[in-house]
Design a protein around this motif. Structure first.
Motif, short mmCIF file in Angstrom:
data_model
loop_
_atom_site.label_atom_id
_atom_site.label_comp_id
_atom_site.label_asym_id
_atom_site.label_seq_id
_atom_site.Cartn_x
_atom_site.Cartn_y
_atom_site.Cartn_z
N VAL A 260 1.82 -4.95 6.80
CA VAL A 260 1.47 -3.55 6.53
C VAL A 260 0.08 -3.27 7.10
O VAL A 260 -0.15 -2.25 7.78
CB VAL A 260 1.50 -3.26 5.01
N GLU A 261 -0.85 -4.17 6.86
CA GLU A 261 -2.22 -3.99 7.36
C GLU A 261 -2.23 -3.92 8.90
O GLU A 261 -2.87 -3.04 9.49
CB GLU A 261 -3.09 -5.17 6.86
N GLU B 104 0.35 4.10 0.93
CA GLU B 104 0.16 4.92 2.14
C GLU B 104 1.14 4.54 3.25
O GLU B 104 1.34 5.30 4.20
CB GLU B 104 -1.28 4.74 2.68
N MET B 105 1.71 3.36 3.18
CA MET B 105 2.62 2.89 4.23
C MET B 105 3.94 3.66 4.14
O MET B 105 4.58 3.68 3.08
CB MET B 105 2.88 1.39 4.02
N TYR C 37 0.16 -2.98 10.85
CA TYR C 37 0.76 -1.70 11.24
C TYR C 37 -0.28 -0.58 11.11
O TYR C 37 -0.44 0.25 12.00
CB TYR C 37 1.98 -1.39 10.37
N GLN C 38 -0.98 -0.60 9.98
CA GLN C 38 -1.94 0.48 9.73
C GLN C 38 -3.11 0.44 10.72
O GLN C 38 -3.71 1.45 11.03
CB GLN C 38 -2.43 0.42 8.28
N GLN C 39 -3.41 -0.75 11.23
CA GLN C 39 -4.45 -0.87 12.25
C GLN C 39 -3.94 -0.53 13.65
O GLN C 39 -4.70 -0.54 14.61
CB GLN C 39 -5.01 -2.30 12.28
N ASP D 277 7.10 2.00 14.41
CA ASP D 277 7.68 3.32 14.72
C ASP D 277 8.67 3.21 15.90
O ASP D 277 9.74 3.81 15.90
CB ASP D 277 6.59 4.32 15.12
N ASP E 268 0.84 -1.20 0.00
CA ASP E 268 0.00 0.00 0.00
C ASP E 268 0.88 1.25 0.00
O ASP E 268 1.72 1.42 0.89
CB ASP E 268 -0.87 -0.04 1.27
#
Ligand SMILES: NC(=O)c1ccc[n+]([C@@H]2O[C@H](COP(=O)([O-])OP(=O)(O)OC[C@H]3O[C@@H](n4cnc5c(N)ncnc54)[C@H](O)[C@@H]3O)[C@@H](O)[C@H]2O)c1
Ligand SMILES: [Zn+2]
Ligand SMILES: [Zn+2]
Length: 370
Positions: free
Chosen positions: A324-325, A156-157, A327-329, A335, A154
């Motif tokens: 990735v998913e 956005e990542m 992380y985004q959640q 980080d 993605d």
């Protein structure tokens, strides 16, 4: 036409990497050229620099990388210029016995998965050729890699954090979910809470482990491990860590003990921490030729398992987008792994900090290509 790029070249064991201009080949028909945006410093590359993991030199190290696709070879499908990718060392042919069985990380042709064999160089300095590591060469502005080693994600990542998925996350979390298959309510010990070990800790948290015992020599790492989900803490400098873990588990030991350093002593500790019916997983890369001692009677009558784990036993194409998913959640911490962002020229200082061992990852960043 080869592309001139800046790269950090390892020429002599024990010496600092040298920042040089080198020439990068065009991609072969089944390869892609990637503009590197994030490139993490993993201890496996430090093993090469320090000589405990011999590799042909000179070499451009760096195998924890994310970036933007700049060019695709003539046979490439399903990946385009401008795509954001995470790179991993598990390039694979897709058709050997291991690939056919779904174990792409063990591909029998992983060092030459496509048209270009391992011995055909991609990087040159004058008449001399320069190698890469596991098909990658991420301590550089750009790299050329096999299509199977570049996983689109993605856009956005953030790419400086996506880089860590390529080794630390996939190795740590992957080992817990793919190899150990930790179940809710089980107990874990993690010996060595660096970039990879912290991901074992958070993998165990995601899997619902009841107890996650973090073992390290550095108080700062134990503190970080708590943020990643550890429930108990053992400073290995304060006494025998095996006794400490047995003490925390009513004398039984843990269902799963993970070694994430690469030492004989701690590998053997992992086996001693495993309960009857439990298992020890060796993730840390041991020097070639070094043999471990396994206590025979305890091992057999305790029904224990000793398991080596390469790259989290992960199929990158499915696991990288999953991470990735997560992380985004907000369920996978990345980080917090990034202790500092540095320039390519600061790579040696980054490795000096890893030798001290009190922080997690340093990540080299480059401006995203236009
Ligand atoms: N199997 C694989 O596929 C794979 C993939 C990536 C990395 N690795 C290996 O995993 C290991 C860890 O890599 P990393 O990048 O996380 O390294 P790192 O340097 O970030 O972390 C190592 C940690 O171990 C701790 N430590 C050192 N000696 C110790 C001891 N005696 N007892 C307890 N803790 C101790 C250090 O304080 C540090 O926190 C390396 O050997 C690396 O080569 C293996
Ligand atoms: Zn690595
Ligand atoms: Zn294969």
């Amino acid at each position: 036409m080869p592309t001139e790029i800046q790269a950090a070249v390892c020429r002599t064991v024990g010496e600092p990497l040298e920042i040089e201009s080198v020439e990068l080949d065009d991609p072969a028909p089944d390869e892609v050229r990637v503009g590197v945006v994030g490139s993490g410093l993993c201890h496996s590359d430090l093993h090469v620099i320090d000589g405990s993991l011999p590799a042909p030199l000179p070499v451009v190290l760096g195998h924890e990388v994310a970036g933007v696709v700049l060019e695709v070879g003539s046979q490439i499908q399903g990946i385009d210029v401008g795509d954001h990718v995470v790179a991993g060392i598990s390039a694979h042919c897709g058709s050997c016995r291991c690939c056919a069985a779904g174990k792409t990380w063990l591909c029998e042709r992983r060092f030459s998965p496509g048209l270009r064999s391992e011995t055909q160089p991609k990087i040159r300095a004058g008449d001399a050729t320069i190698g890469g590591i596991g098909g990658l060469s991420g301590f550089a502005e750009q790299m050329v890699l096999h299509r199977s080693a570049a996983v689109p994600i993605d856009p956005e990542m953030p790419l400086d954090r996506a880089a860590l998925i390529g080794c630390a996350v996939v190795t740590g979390v992957g080992t817990v979910i793919n190899a150990a298959r930790v179940r809710p309510g089980e107990t874990c010990a993690v010996i060595g809470c660096g970039g990879v070990g912290l991901n074992v800790v958070q993998g165990a948290r995601l899997a619902g482990a009841e107890r996650i015992i973090a073992v390290d020599l550095q108080a700062s790492k134990l503190e970080l491990a708590g943020r990643f989900g550890a429930t108990d803490f053992v400073n290995a400098g304060g006494g025998d860590p095996v006794e400490a873990v047995l003490g925390l588990t009513g004398g039984r030991g843990v269902d799963h003990a993970f070694e994430v350093i690469g030492l004989k002593s701690t590998s053997e500790q992992a086996l001693s921490m495993a309960s009857d019916g439990g298992a020890a997983y060796l993730i840390g890369v041991l020097p070639p030729g070094l043999a471990l001692e396994v206590p025979g009677t305890e091992f057999v009558l305790g029904n224990k398992t000793l398991c080596g784990v390469r790259m989290g036993s992960s199929n990158m194409a499915s696991d990288f987008p999953y991470f990735v998913e997560l992380y985004q959640q907000g369920r996978l911490l990345i980080d917090e792994l990034v202790a500092e962002r540095i320039t390519l020229a600061q790579v040696n200082e980054g490795y000096d900090k890893m030798r001290i061992g009190d922080q997690a990852r340093s990540v080299i960043t480059f401006d995203p290509p236009n």
